[in-house]
Write a protein that holds these residues in place. Sequence first.
Motif, PDB file in Angstrom:
ATOM      1  N   GLY A  52       0.832  -1.195   0.000  1.00  0.00           N
ATOM      2  CA  GLY A  52       0.000   0.000   0.000  1.00  0.00           C
ATOM      3  C   GLY A  52       0.866   1.244   0.000  1.00  0.00           C
ATOM      4  O   GLY A  52       1.876   1.303  -0.702  1.00  0.00           O
ATOM      5  N   LEU A  53       0.515   2.235   0.823  1.00  0.00           N
ATOM      6  CA  LEU A  53       1.285   3.480   0.880  1.00  0.00           C
ATOM      7  C   LEU A  53       2.745   3.244   1.242  1.00  0.00           C
ATOM      8  O   LEU A  53       3.638   3.923   0.723  1.00  0.00           O
ATOM      9  CB  LEU A  53       0.679   4.442   1.906  1.00  0.00           C
ATOM     10  N   CYS A  54       2.988   2.320   2.125  1.00  0.00           N
ATOM     11  CA  CYS A  54       4.368   2.053   2.553  1.00  0.00           C
ATOM     12  C   CYS A  54       5.254   1.650   1.376  1.00  0.00           C
ATOM     13  O   CYS A  54       6.454   1.897   1.393  1.00  0.00           O
ATOM     14  CB  CYS A  54       4.409   0.967   3.609  1.00  0.00           C
ATOM     15  N   GLY A  55       4.677   1.055   0.371  1.00  0.00           N
ATOM     16  CA  GLY A  55       5.454   0.622  -0.784  1.00  0.00           C
ATOM     17  C   GLY A  55       6.108   1.752  -1.535  1.00  0.00           C
ATOM     18  O   GLY A  55       7.114   1.544  -2.216  1.00  0.00           O
ATOM     19  N   THR A  56       5.569   2.965  -1.406  1.00  0.00           N
ATOM     20  CA  THR A  56       6.141   4.115  -2.103  1.00  0.00           C
ATOM     21  C   THR A  56       6.535   5.224  -1.144  1.00  0.00           C
ATOM     22  O   THR A  56       6.752   6.356  -1.557  1.00  0.00           O
ATOM     23  CB  THR A  56       5.145   4.672  -3.142  1.00  0.00           C
ATOM     24  N   LEU A 110      11.766   1.123   5.047  1.00  0.00           N
ATOM     25  CA  LEU A 110      13.051   0.437   4.973  1.00  0.00           C
ATOM     26  C   LEU A 110      12.781  -1.048   4.762  1.00  0.00           C
ATOM     27  O   LEU A 110      12.035  -1.657   5.522  1.00  0.00           O
ATOM     28  CB  LEU A 110      13.840   0.638   6.265  1.00  0.00           C
ATOM     29  N   ILE A 111      13.354  -1.626   3.743  1.00  0.00           N
ATOM     30  CA  ILE A 111      13.174  -3.043   3.461  1.00  0.00           C
ATOM     31  C   ILE A 111      14.306  -3.805   4.143  1.00  0.00           C
ATOM     32  O   ILE A 111      15.476  -3.502   3.956  1.00  0.00           O
ATOM     33  CB  ILE A 111      13.203  -3.315   1.942  1.00  0.00           C
ATOM     34  N   ARG A 112      13.935  -4.792   4.950  1.00  0.00           N
ATOM     35  CA  ARG A 112      14.907  -5.553   5.737  1.00  0.00           C
ATOM     36  C   ARG A 112      14.776  -7.046   5.447  1.00  0.00           C
ATOM     37  O   ARG A 112      13.874  -7.708   5.954  1.00  0.00           O
ATOM     38  CB  ARG A 112      14.694  -5.316   7.234  1.00  0.00           C
ATOM     39  N   PRO A 113      15.664  -7.608   4.614  1.00  0.00           N
ATOM     40  CA  PRO A 113      15.642  -9.058   4.373  1.00  0.00           C
ATOM     41  C   PRO A 113      16.351  -9.809   5.507  1.00  0.00           C
ATOM     42  O   PRO A 113      17.226  -9.263   6.163  1.00  0.00           O
ATOM     43  CB  PRO A 113      16.422  -9.200   3.067  1.00  0.00           C
ATOM     44  N   THR A 114      15.939 -11.049   5.714  1.00  0.00           N
ATOM     45  CA  THR A 114      16.606 -11.902   6.699  1.00  0.00           C
ATOM     46  C   THR A 114      17.475 -12.915   5.965  1.00  0.00           C
ATOM     47  O   THR A 114      17.365 -13.085   4.747  1.00  0.00           O
ATOM     48  CB  THR A 114      15.588 -12.659   7.571  1.00  0.00           C
ATOM     49  N   LEU A 131       0.431  -4.717   6.790  1.00  0.00           N
ATOM     50  CA  LEU A 131       0.284  -4.329   5.390  1.00  0.00           C
ATOM     51  C   LEU A 131      -0.948  -4.955   4.786  1.00  0.00           C
ATOM     52  O   LEU A 131      -1.331  -6.050   5.171  1.00  0.00           O
ATOM     53  CB  LEU A 131       1.534  -4.768   4.618  1.00  0.00           C
ATOM     54  N   PRO A 132      -1.603  -4.292   3.857  1.00  0.00           N
ATOM     55  CA  PRO A 132      -1.259  -3.021   3.238  1.00  0.00           C
ATOM     56  C   PRO A 132      -1.735  -1.834   4.081  1.00  0.00           C
ATOM     57  O   PRO A 132      -2.743  -1.910   4.766  1.00  0.00           O
ATOM     58  CB  PRO A 132      -2.001  -3.043   1.906  1.00  0.00           C
ATOM     59  N   VAL A 133      -0.995  -0.750   4.016  1.00  0.00           N
ATOM     60  CA  VAL A 133      -1.354   0.492   4.699  1.00  0.00           C
ATOM     61  C   VAL A 133      -2.089   1.369   3.686  1.00  0.00           C
ATOM     62  O   VAL A 133      -1.599   1.588   2.581  1.00  0.00           O
ATOM     63  CB  VAL A 133      -0.100   1.211   5.236  1.00  0.00           C
ATOM     64  N   ARG A 173       6.382  11.037  -0.168  1.00  0.00           N
ATOM     65  CA  ARG A 173       6.915  10.513  -1.424  1.00  0.00           C
ATOM     66  C   ARG A 173       8.429  10.693  -1.449  1.00  0.00           C
ATOM     67  O   ARG A 173       8.934  11.695  -0.968  1.00  0.00           O
ATOM     68  CB  ARG A 173       6.304  11.238  -2.612  1.00  0.00           C
ATOM     69  N   PRO A 174       9.152   9.727  -2.004  1.00  0.00           N
ATOM     70  CA  PRO A 174      10.606   9.872  -2.082  1.00  0.00           C
ATOM     71  C   PRO A 174      10.984  11.153  -2.829  1.00  0.00           C
ATOM     72  O   PRO A 174      10.378  11.507  -3.834  1.00  0.00           O
ATOM     73  CB  PRO A 174      11.042   8.635  -2.885  1.00  0.00           C
TER      74      PRO A 174
END
Length: 62
Positions: free
Chosen positions: A11-15, A20-24, A48-50, A58-59
């Motif tokens: 959702g909004l968080c995607g853009t 911050l995307i944190r993979p394990t 999610l989704p927000v 926005r970035p």
Amino acid sequence: MTENDIRGVAGLCGTCAHALIRPTNKGTVYLRCALAATDDRFARYPCLPVHECPGFTRPGSA
């Protein structure tokens, strides 16, 4: 799930500039809200989704 996958379903968080995307090491990917570090109104790991968020930015527009 890849970074693009999570951004697509977040959702909004995607853009959002604060996402911050944190993979394990096991391949799981989490989206963390950087605003949560300084503002208790925001969940560190939002559900999610927000669809609406007072901190959405926005970035490039911060």
